[in-house]
Write an enzyme that holds these catalytic residues in place. Structure first.
Site, PDB file in Angstrom:
ATOM      1  N   ASP A  67       0.882  -0.801  -0.316  1.00 53.76           N
ATOM      2  CA  ASP A  67       0.127   0.192   0.075  1.00 53.76           C
ATOM      3  C   ASP A  67       0.705   1.524   0.332  1.00 53.76           C
ATOM      4  O   ASP A  67       0.462   2.653  -0.549  1.00 53.76           O
ATOM      5  CB  ASP A  67      -1.163  -0.018   1.346  1.00 53.76           C
ATOM      6  N   HIS A  68       2.429   1.257  -0.260  1.00 47.54           N
ATOM      7  CA  HIS A  68       2.946   2.183   0.316  1.00 47.54           C
ATOM      8  C   HIS A  68       3.953   2.064  -1.018  1.00 47.54           C
ATOM      9  O   HIS A  68       4.578   3.432  -0.941  1.00 47.54           O
ATOM     10  CB  HIS A  68       4.085   1.651   1.313  1.00 47.54           C
TER      11      HIS A  68
END
Lengths: 304, 304
Positions: A67-68
């Protein structure tokens, strides 16, 4: 002054929702564009936010959870496609270099990349910056660094002091450049005599971590702190277990550190409504509090 | 009959727009969910479309250009996170295996993956299917395969024929299972005598390619053909140069192949409006014509 603002591209942790894309944050800082933690879909969020690939000058990854970082290939592809000619520094934890390489190597190579693997906490000597940039280690489930940008202090000219010395015209620039000026009567005026300190701005980015000294250090005197607040205090046990912060923890550290604008983000999908995050943080933090929404723009507060 | 439908998750080639996410297509086929060419953002488009990760049983990649595969890590991550327990076959061109591995290895390993690298055109022996699945080589700038799904022909029971033979109750099932039935008067009735052919359905997926024999073969008798129509005929030179089709080419091949429902997609961002694609295709194709939009659902037409 050129605009300094945060463009929020996404605010979801782990799982995107209808309202929230995965992470993504562009800090516009004078002529620079620092893209932090581009999660999947960042490329499209940039379209929605009116952010061009050409405006990106640095990319900073805190860690290699999907998610990063899963938006990195799309951003690199777009830099290529849009024929961006300036270099783009990419900071990432050196321990995750194999992940970086996989993400880089699924799309055509963007020649402008300057890799800046971060092996240890400390200053990152980015070329051509008007600010200092620093990585500080956080406490997550994998090697994670937070980042902060520190503008050096400058001097603000005081017009009434200039007038008192009878300084005007090109002499003002000369005094600023050279630090002192000899007047017609041979007196020497120093810059300090006609100016006051203009404190440099600070921006800090803290994502994903348990509470630790690194969080406190990053937050110190930040004009703007963007910080994960994945959980509420009622789920503090989960937060600790998975290496995350609660809204209360984020607000407490911000308050203690003298933060001016606090931007909470990286919310768990378990919370349908974020009003509780706002209320929980407001109990501890009395500065400007922003519960981030996708595509929001948050100005860096003007200088102290 | 369980629903057979196409869920369109994204329709943009190369660059996503505000209206169009990168590619992504879920074919719901009875209990199966075949996800084709998940571009970046597919995971979130699934949320918008109400498609759960658990509904995916196969993933098929035509080739390893970013707009057709950068969503794979997010989908694999989601299969993991949602604790999907069934296996998921992943078909992809074997020549691009290094790209597949990079995409797979940026997220936690999903244990259900069954890799099905496609090295040559021909049938793909997918386990546990009620249909045949086949790859056919296309003509793009990198190794690219189109796919088709062929349901074997079956038999449709004719009630009036059953009645004429006096067959009813459990005997009907026995006749269907065993292919013949001995009547009380010792006559043997075969299934063919009381039924007619029920033609199996065909679905074909054609993405990215110049016109070639593979396109024609894939399209043959397809009940639904999903096909790229990146360009208009006015840009036929560009289409050929970059290895793509025009709306006219897609429509002509569909018409010649007896396609019933033609779904055009994978549009270049250069066209703000797709009405010209519709008009151009309608000149050549007289079946059901669909110019795909994100999140559209298109039913596979009922059996002939």
């Amino acid at each position: 002054m050129t605009a300094r603002e945060l463009v929020v591209l996404g605010t979801a942790s782990q799982v995107p929702t209808r309202q929230r894309n995965h992470n993504g944050y562009l800090l516009r800082w004078d002529g620079e564009g620092l893209l932090f933690d581009p999660g999947e879909g960042t490329q499209r969020q940039m379209s929605f936010a009116g952010v061009s690939a050409a405006s990106i000058t640095r990319i900073c990854l805190t860690h290699f959870h999907g998610d990063h970082c899963l938006g990195l290939p799309g951003v690199l592809a777009r830099l290529n496609l849009d024929q961006v000619t300036h270099p783009v520094d990419i900071c990432f934890p050196a321990a995750g270099r194999e992940f970086y390489c996989r993400l880089r190597d699924v799309v055509p190579y963007f020649a402008g990349v300057r890799e800046q693997p971060v092996a240890a906490a400390g200053p990152i000597p980015l070329p051509d910056t008007a600010f200092e940039f620093e990585a500080i280690r956080l406490d997550h489930r994998v090697e994670t660094f937070g980042y902060r940008l520190i503008e050096p202090d400058g001097r603000r000219i005081l017009p009434d002091r200039l007038a008192a010395f009878g300084i005007s015209g090109p002499d003002v620039g000369r005094l600023q450049r050279e630090g002192s000026l000899r007047l017609p009567d041979d007196r020497v005026v120093t810059l300090d005599e006609v100016s006051t300190v203009r404190h440099g701005q600070r921006f800090a980015f803290v994502m994903d971590t348990r509470m630790c000294s690194g969080v406190e250090e990053l937050a110190q005197h930040a004009d703007m702190l963007v910080i994960e607040a994945t959980f509420l205090d009622t789920d503090a046990g989960l937060a600790h277990e998975y290496g995350h912060l609660t809204a209360a923890q984020a607000a407490q550290v911000a308050q203690a550190a003298g933060v001016r604008t606090l931007v909470l983000t990286h919310f768990s999908q378990r919370y349908a409504d974020l009003e509780d995050h706002r209320l929980e943080a407001a109990k501890y933090f009395d500065g400007e509090l922003v519960v981030a929404e996708d595509l929001m723009r948050v100005p860096v507060p003007t200088r102290r």
